[in-house]
Write a protein that holds these residues in place. Sequence first.
Motif, PDB file in Angstrom:
ATOM      1  N   HIS A  44       0.825  -1.198   0.000  1.00 54.12           N
ATOM      2  CA  HIS A  44       0.000   0.000   0.000  1.00 54.12           C
ATOM      3  C   HIS A  44       0.866   1.258   0.000  1.00 54.12           C
ATOM      4  CE1 HIS A  44       0.859  -0.769   4.227  1.00 54.12           C
ATOM      5  NE2 HIS A  44       0.550   0.477   4.515  1.00 54.12           N
ATOM      6  N   TRP A  45       2.196   1.071   0.048  1.00 53.21           N
ATOM      7  CA  TRP A  45       3.129   2.195  -0.027  1.00 53.21           C
ATOM      8  C   TRP A  45       3.511   2.505  -1.469  1.00 53.21           C
ATOM      9  CZ3 TRP A  45       3.997   4.754   4.429  1.00 53.21           C
ATOM     10  CH2 TRP A  45       3.724   4.080   5.621  1.00 53.21           C
ATOM     11  N   ASP A  46       3.407   1.506  -2.346  1.00 49.07           N
ATOM     12  CA  ASP A  46       3.772   1.679  -3.748  1.00 49.07           C
ATOM     13  C   ASP A  46       2.540   2.087  -4.549  1.00 49.07           C
ATOM     14  OD1 ASP A  46       4.570   1.512  -6.367  1.00 49.07           O
ATOM     15  OD2 ASP A  46       5.375  -0.522  -6.236  1.00 49.07           O
ATOM     16  N   PRO A  47       2.515   3.298  -5.088  1.00 45.52           N
ATOM     17  CA  PRO A  47       1.322   3.755  -5.825  1.00 45.52           C
ATOM     18  C   PRO A  47       1.047   2.957  -7.098  1.00 45.52           C
ATOM     19  CG  PRO A  47       3.133   5.303  -6.097  1.00 45.52           C
ATOM     20  CD  PRO A  47       3.569   4.325  -5.055  1.00 45.52           C
ATOM     21  N   ASP A  48       2.046   2.210  -7.569  1.00 42.72           N
ATOM     22  CA  ASP A  48       1.871   1.427  -8.785  1.00 42.72           C
ATOM     23  C   ASP A  48       1.528  -0.038  -8.521  1.00 42.72           C
ATOM     24  OD1 ASP A  48       2.494   3.618 -10.466  1.00 42.72           O
ATOM     25  OD2 ASP A  48       4.639   3.274 -10.141  1.00 42.72           O
ATOM     26  N   SER A  49       1.427  -0.430  -7.256  1.00 45.97           N
ATOM     27  CA  SER A  49       1.116  -1.825  -6.943  1.00 45.97           C
ATOM     28  C   SER A  49      -0.307  -2.165  -7.379  1.00 45.97           C
ATOM     29  CB  SER A  49       1.274  -2.090  -5.444  1.00 45.97           C
ATOM     30  OG  SER A  49       0.241  -1.457  -4.710  1.00 45.97           O
ATOM     31  N   VAL A  50      -0.571  -3.458  -7.528  1.00 43.30           N
ATOM     32  CA  VAL A  50      -1.917  -3.897  -7.895  1.00 43.30           C
ATOM     33  C   VAL A  50      -2.918  -3.446  -6.844  1.00 43.30           C
ATOM     34  CG1 VAL A  50      -3.370  -5.907  -8.386  1.00 43.30           C
ATOM     35  CG2 VAL A  50      -0.986  -5.878  -9.144  1.00 43.30           C
ATOM     36  N   LEU A  51      -2.523  -3.539  -5.579  1.00 44.43           N
ATOM     37  CA  LEU A  51      -3.417  -3.123  -4.496  1.00 44.43           C
ATOM     38  C   LEU A  51      -3.740  -1.632  -4.595  1.00 44.43           C
ATOM     39  CD1 LEU A  51      -3.330  -4.169  -0.800  1.00 44.43           C
ATOM     40  CD2 LEU A  51      -3.163  -1.732  -1.330  1.00 44.43           C
ATOM     41  N   SER A  52      -2.728  -0.800  -4.821  1.00 50.15           N
ATOM     42  CA  SER A  52      -2.954   0.636  -4.908  1.00 50.15           C
ATOM     43  C   SER A  52      -3.836   0.985  -6.103  1.00 50.15           C
ATOM     44  CB  SER A  52      -1.618   1.380  -5.014  1.00 50.15           C
ATOM     45  OG  SER A  52      -0.864   1.229  -3.830  1.00 50.15           O
ATOM     46  N   GLN A  53      -3.642   0.291  -7.210  1.00 49.55           N
ATOM     47  CA  GLN A  53      -4.483   0.532  -8.379  1.00 49.55           C
ATOM     48  C   GLN A  53      -5.939   0.151  -8.100  1.00 49.55           C
ATOM     49  OE1 GLN A  53      -2.801  -0.857 -12.193  1.00 49.55           O
ATOM     50  NE2 GLN A  53      -0.829  -1.014 -11.151  1.00 49.55           N
ATOM     51  N   PHE A  54      -6.134  -0.957  -7.371  1.00 51.03           N
ATOM     52  CA  PHE A  54      -7.496  -1.330  -7.000  1.00 51.03           C
ATOM     53  C   PHE A  54      -8.122  -0.265  -6.104  1.00 51.03           C
ATOM     54  CE2 PHE A  54     -10.405  -3.039  -3.843  1.00 51.03           C
ATOM     55  CZ  PHE A  54     -11.373  -3.618  -4.661  1.00 51.03           C
ATOM     56  N   ASN A  55      -7.345   0.251  -5.166  1.00 56.64           N
ATOM     57  CA  ASN A  55      -7.881   1.261  -4.246  1.00 56.64           C
ATOM     58  C   ASN A  55      -8.347   2.517  -4.972  1.00 56.64           C
ATOM     59  OD1 ASN A  55      -7.390  -0.439  -2.109  1.00 56.64           O
ATOM     60  ND2 ASN A  55      -5.536   0.607  -1.419  1.00 56.64           N
ATOM     61  N   ARG A  56      -7.749   2.808  -6.132  1.00 56.96           N
ATOM     62  CA  ARG A  56      -8.130   3.995  -6.902  1.00 56.96           C
ATOM     63  C   ARG A  56      -9.214   3.712  -7.940  1.00 56.96           C
ATOM     64  NH1 ARG A  56      -2.388   4.462  -7.194  1.00 56.96           N
ATOM     65  NH2 ARG A  56      -2.451   3.790  -9.390  1.00 56.96           N
ATOM     66  N   ALA A  57      -9.601   2.449  -8.095  1.00 55.26           N
ATOM     67  CA  ALA A  57     -10.556   2.081  -9.137  1.00 55.26           C
ATOM     68  C   ALA A  57     -11.938   2.679  -8.866  1.00 55.26           C
ATOM     69  CB  ALA A  57     -10.660   0.563  -9.249  1.00 55.26           C
ATOM     70  N   ALA A  58     -12.670   2.922  -9.937  1.00 54.76           N
ATOM     71  CA  ALA A  58     -14.016   3.492  -9.821  1.00 54.76           C
ATOM     72  C   ALA A  58     -14.981   2.469  -9.225  1.00 54.76           C
ATOM     73  CB  ALA A  58     -14.506   3.937 -11.198  1.00 54.76           C
ATOM     74  N   ALA A  59     -16.018   2.969  -8.596  1.00 52.97           N
ATOM     75  CA  ALA A  59     -17.038   2.099  -8.002  1.00 52.97           C
ATOM     76  C   ALA A  59     -17.629   1.184  -9.067  1.00 52.97           C
ATOM     77  CB  ALA A  59     -18.142   2.942  -7.368  1.00 52.97           C
ATOM     78  N   GLY A  60     -17.776  -0.086  -8.702  1.00 54.92           N
ATOM     79  CA  GLY A  60     -18.351  -1.062  -9.620  1.00 54.92           C
ATOM     80  C   GLY A  60     -17.342  -1.764 -10.504  1.00 54.92           C
ATOM     81  N   THR A  61     -16.074  -1.354 -10.444  1.00 55.60           N
ATOM     82  CA  THR A  61     -15.045  -1.972 -11.271  1.00 55.60           C
ATOM     83  C   THR A  61     -14.732  -3.382 -10.773  1.00 55.60           C
ATOM     84  OG1 THR A  61     -14.033   0.184 -11.689  1.00 55.60           O
ATOM     85  CG2 THR A  61     -12.697  -1.766 -12.156  1.00 55.60           C
ATOM     86  N   ARG A  62     -14.733  -4.342 -11.684  1.00 53.06           N
ATOM     87  CA  ARG A  62     -14.364  -5.716 -11.362  1.00 53.06           C
ATOM     88  C   ARG A  62     -12.903  -5.919 -11.746  1.00 53.06           C
ATOM     89  NH1 ARG A  62     -16.424  -9.309  -7.776  1.00 53.06           N
ATOM     90  NH2 ARG A  62     -15.745 -11.412  -8.295  1.00 53.06           N
ATOM     91  N   VAL A  63     -12.076  -6.318 -10.789  1.00 48.92           N
ATOM     92  CA  VAL A  63     -10.632  -6.388 -10.998  1.00 48.92           C
ATOM     93  C   VAL A  63     -10.142  -7.814 -10.797  1.00 48.92           C
ATOM     94  CG1 VAL A  63      -8.391  -5.543 -10.236  1.00 48.92           C
ATOM     95  CG2 VAL A  63     -10.365  -4.003 -10.211  1.00 48.92           C
TER      96      VAL A  63
END
Length: 314
Positions: A44-63
Amino acid sequence: MRLRGSTMGTHWQVDALIPPALDSDVLEQTALDILRDVNAQMSHWDPDSVLSQFNRAAAGTRVTIPDAFYKVLDYALYLAQQSEGALNPAAGKLINLWGFGPEGRRTEAPVQKSVQACLDAQDFRGLQPDRMTKSITQPGGVSLDLSALAKGYAVDLLAEMLEQHGVHSYLVEVGGELRGLGIKPDFQPWWVDLEQPAEQADWPLHRFALHGLALATSGQYRQQFRADGQTYGHTIDPRTGWPVSHGTLAVTVCHPQCMVADAMATILLVLPPEQALQWAEQHQLAAMIVHRPSEHAPLTASASTTLRAMAELP
């Protein structure tokens, strides 16, 4: 052989006795690849991690997420249900609010309105995980934080890699979480001493031999800030939104899997000490709970039945 470095905002180290035919450079590169992969997926410290990208995803996005990420999250969601929210992988906004996440430290406690807003945004049930497709849904505003499991998971991966290469004597550490196997050249096991509370130098030594075992410690004293005459530790109770204040300073859990020990130590630190000991007994965990009932009271240590049967205790 000794390897060391930095990962996930902390340090890592491997001490091992390797067969003569093994190339230590190959082992080091494999270890680095493992740690980079865990960091790239779950940090959660790396803005490019998969987790960080999920955290920024729009509501309703399936990842769709990688297998390792899904495995760790799946276990975290199971424990969230079992502990009734004492561990919550969707509490990232809450951790950030208190200044213990990537958004930086703070010098004053947040107001209850802000705390409540974070509580309203951490419903892990909205993730709708699917084991077949390894996918989850961003319900809107959910911020994942797997810091209670990711270091332990990385330790397990490193240990399993060493064993796959024929290494049967090692001690692996990532950010204070450890796993060991075998004996050293002096025929002693990999002994590990628990961290001593800084304010009590005469605290008795607690020592563990890690042979096929992992050890994880969660300490409320490690990160904290003081505001308005009160100290706030970094362990947040996801059920209330506030740092735990029941006097437990540290919890240590010993288990064959470091990810399990890591997660369980977090749960036991969040629960009040009597409930924590009950949880440890119910789940047959080897656990020690260090507690100070009041500000000027002496420290006390409560060990579970399983721990007393396996550890060298004073």
